[in-house]
Enzyme design. Structure first.
Site, PDB file in Angstrom:
ATOM      1  N   ASP A  14       0.842  -1.197   0.000  1.00 47.46           N
ATOM      2  CA  ASP A  14       0.000   0.000   0.000  1.00 47.46           C
ATOM      3  C   ASP A  14       0.876   1.245   0.000  1.00 47.46           C
ATOM      4  OD1 ASP A  14       0.653   0.736   2.840  1.00 47.46           O
ATOM      5  OD2 ASP A  14      -0.363  -1.155   3.244  1.00 47.46           O
ATOM      6  N   GLU A  59      21.795 -22.612 -17.840  1.00 44.56           N
ATOM      7  CA  GLU A  59      20.888 -21.736 -17.078  1.00 44.56           C
ATOM      8  C   GLU A  59      21.672 -20.606 -16.409  1.00 44.56           C
ATOM      9  OE1 GLU A  59      17.228 -24.560 -15.622  1.00 44.56           O
ATOM     10  OE2 GLU A  59      19.229 -24.990 -14.822  1.00 44.56           O
TER      11      GLU A  59
END
Ligand code: DGJ
Length: 725
Positions: free
Chosen positions: A532, A612
């Site tokens: 928030d 990777e």
């Protein structure tokens, strides 16, 4: 700009594209006249009178029946005196009456932006904002209410705050003090952002219907279930056009965001802490500050609304050292090791991470007290020497030597019953005398309304942060509040516990910022349970969700982007099969999604293949090269998530470059020819696409970019458009 017609007592707040207006009527009531596209003048012609049955009339008008507070658009409505819609203010007097009525008394205008003691708020550094304050009074109770308005023209942002002071002689009990109330005309849709743990902030849009509708939290935090940001928009508003009003509460506790469509077709939006489980005693002379509410208006649809909010949040809400600095690409140990690590393992992970270009290693949960699982240890903020025998000084020195910075996880608001802290101070946890405790993740919530509790926890954590070279803190919070009873407050103040708890959290964060100004603090509450505008004032980034599945993240980040900028959204590449969903997608897809956030990794790099690891290195380099474009560019949601592909775009403010990211859906046989349509390019300028073809902006925007025709689920691709000349 704030314009006041002193003669007619009409107040207009102008931003670049909006105006917001209210006026004092002949009785001294503050009536709201307009909020929408910028319009030049007095809107009082919109105030209408009519004799309406069962809408009572205030005594100022004698027996005239055409004026009722129940039908007037009000700036800050009160309960108990004839307006039956949602009140902004409700107050109980010692005689048991629940009533107030506010009359205009005075106003002031000042340069700059007000602040609110102990609470987060948008701020003004460069003199961009103006403040209007309006004083109101209830002559019967002596209540004095000051409404504050901050006007940021550039972002079409208007902030509101409210201070209520008891100017009477008797104590009062505030049972509802909303941060803002907004009365609007015409048909409106309400959009809320809803979900659950690991499924936060999915947009939900519906036409505002007669009666009340909306969202709230009584969990003590904003919650995973509903965000405290909501949107009102015209029914025809889309991403690219139409009037939209975004409303965010700059707060991290219980809230209510409620829209009420009245019997006569107006809509009232009420945003604030809400009344449920809130009651604040105000002795004579005392004041209460409600948290700030922030409104953004956009005539350019939801996309325009989000871009205004993103700029305002980045520039005038996030603060401090990291505001304009590049944040490090981090690797977090949680999904790599959970509680199972020691110094040796951390050093091995660090070495491998450093080799791929990671810049900061975060040691997550499990490094303190007897924390070998999630049943114990919270509250004991000292290093577990069985795991880290040489302490943090030595560990961080060795990690720094590898060229990595170091971060640490804490959960200051919590305590396990199996901890030294709880054994010494059982009354420091929120719990109701005589009732069995309610556990969440086997833990209790500390009573942060009490300064001595905060002092104790803070001094322990401060000592830890000083014991090594620590550059980052992940501040977690892993349960909702319950049993909200404080041993330090009398019975008639127990309704204050939730808000005092939030004030305590803000106090701790403020202390940490003051003591460690260069510390990067990442907020977290089991992922995005406290995502928030309140937290963003203290923590410029927040872990978006405990769901690290790249495909679920498409929707999560899409929903979050309506209010929150990319630079605030914690996003990591995690291992496959994904821990939450079991899904496997390529490391490229995972990186393209995480790159639209703060970007990092949450896996054990020791278990990656050479291929990777090489991909990881290349991804980090790509992220660095595109950093400014992604973090500070304008954001466009090109599609909703799902469907045959999901796409979004970052565009440099001068349209000199753009990055279009695409993730396709699950594979189907014989798929359609899909095309993605970029936005915001200069129509007659030439752009290269990934350094190859050169095409005009209008060709790209209106003709689109054909998506390559390949097999496989959830393929990711990025189109980097760079303007030539
Ligand atoms: C919840 C967080 O969201 C996770 O990332 C991790 O930090 C755990 N808590 C640790 O307990």
């Amino acid at each position: 700009m704030i314009h006041i017609d002193e003669k007619n007592r009409v107040f207009t707040l102008y931003t670049n594209t909006s105006s917001y207006q209210f006026a004092v009527d002949e009785h001294g009531f503050l009536l709201h006249t307009y909020y929408g596209r910028r319009a030049g003048g007095d809107m009082r012609h919109l105030l209408r009178r009519a004799d309406r049955g069962f809408s009572p009339n205030c005594c100022e008008e004698g027996h005239t029946r055409t004026f009722s507070l129940d039908t007037q658009p009000q700036e800050y409505p009160c309960a108990g005196t004839g307006d039956y819609r949602l009140p902004a203010l409700e107050c109980e007097t010692p005689n048991g009456a629940f009533a107030a009525q506010l009359y205009y008394r005075a106003h002031r205008v000042s340069k700059g932006k007000y602040s609110i003691p102990g609470l987060p708020a948008f701020y003004d550094e460069g003199g961009q904002a103006d403040t209007l304050e309006v004083d109101l009074e209830d002559p019967v109770t002596g209540l004095l209410v000051t409404l504050r308005y901050g006007v940021f023209e550039e972002y079409d942002l208007i902030t509101r705050a409210v201070t209520v002071r008891n100017g009477g002689k008797e104590p009062l009990r505030l049972t509802r003090v909303m941060s803002a109330s907004l009365d609007m005309n015409g048909p409106l849709d309400l959009i809320t952002f809803d979900g659950a743990h690991t499924q936060e902030r999915h947009p939900s849009r519906r036409a505002v219907q007669p009666g009340m509708q909306g969202v709230s939290s009584v969990r003590g935090t904003t919650s995973h279930q509903h965000n405290n940001f909501v949107v009102l928009c015209r029914p025809d508003a889309t991403e690219q056009q139409g009037d939209c009003w975004g409303a965010a509460l700059v707060y991290s506790g219980n809230f209510e965001a409620m829209a009420e469509r009245s019997q006569f077709g107006s809509t009232r939006l009420s945003l604030g802490i809400g009344g449920y489980r809130f009651c604040w005693k105000l002795e004579p002379g005392e004041a209460f500050d409600a948290p700030e509410a922030a409104f953004v208006f956009s005539p350019e649809g939801l996309g325009g609304m989000s871009r205004r909010l993103h700029r305002a949040i980045r520039e005038n809400l996030c603060r401090g050292y990291w505001k304009h600095r590049r944040r490090p690409v981090l690797l977090n140990t949680w999904e790599a090791a959970y509680f199972d690590f020691d110094e040796q393992k951390l050093l091995e992970i660090a070495r491998c991470a450093a080799d791929t270009g990671v810049e900061l290693l975060v040691m997550d949960d499990g490094w303190f007290g007897e924390r070998n699982d999630d049943l114990r240890g919270l509250g004991d903020w000292f290093v577990n020497t069985a795991k880290l025998p040489d302490g943090l000084g030595e560990l961080t020195r060795r990690i720094n030597e590898m060229g990595l910075r170091f971060g640490i996880w804490v959960e200051p608001e919590m305590v396990n019953e199996d901890s030294d802290l709880y054994r010494a101070h059982p009354d420091w946890a929120l719990q109701i005398p005589g009732r069995p405790v309610t556990r969440g993740r086997s833990q209790l919530v500390l009573d942060f309304s009490r300064p001595e509790v905060r002092d104790h926890v803070y001094s322990q954590i401060k000592a830890v942060l000083q014991s090594g070279s620590i550059d980052y803190v992940k501040w977690d919070m892993n349960r909702s509040l319950s049993d909200a009873w404080s041993a330090a407050l009398p019975a008639d103040r127990q309704g204050e516990v939730y808000h005092r708890f939030v004030l305590g959290v803000y106090d701790m964060l403020e202390r940490m910022q003051a003591d460690f100004p260069q510390m990067l603090i990442e907020g977290c509450s089991g992922g995005g349970g406290r995502f928030d505008c309140g937290m963003l004032y203290y923590t410029p980034q927040i872990w978006c969700s405990d769901n690290t599945d790249a495909i679920d993240r498409l929707a999560l980040q899409h929903g979050s982007s309506f209010c929150y900028p990319v630079s605030t959204m914690g996003a990591h590449v995690s291992a496959v099969p994904n821990e939450q969903t079991g899904r496997t997608v390529s490391i490229e897809t995972r990186a393209v999604v995480a790159m639209s956030g703060t970007f990092g990794y949450e896996l054990d790099p020791r278990h990656l293949s050479d291929e990777e690891r090489a991909a990881m290195r290349a991804q980090i380099n790509r992220f660095h090269a595109l950093y400014d474009l992604i973090q500070y560019g304008d954001y466009d949601r090109l599609t909703a998530p799902g469907g045959s592909f999901t796409a979004w775009q970052h565009t440099a403010p001068d349209a000199s470059q753009a990055l279009v990211s695409v993730v396709t859906g699950p594979a189907t046989s014989n798929p359609p020819f899909d095309t993605v349509y970029p936005r915001g390019l200069v129509p007659d300028a030439e752009y290269t696409v990934n350094g190859r073809d050169t095409l005009r902006g209008d060709v790209l925007m209106y003709g689109g970019i054909p998506l390559p025709f390949e097999k496989g689920d959830y393929r990711a691709m990025q189109f980097h458009l760079v303007r030539q000349g």
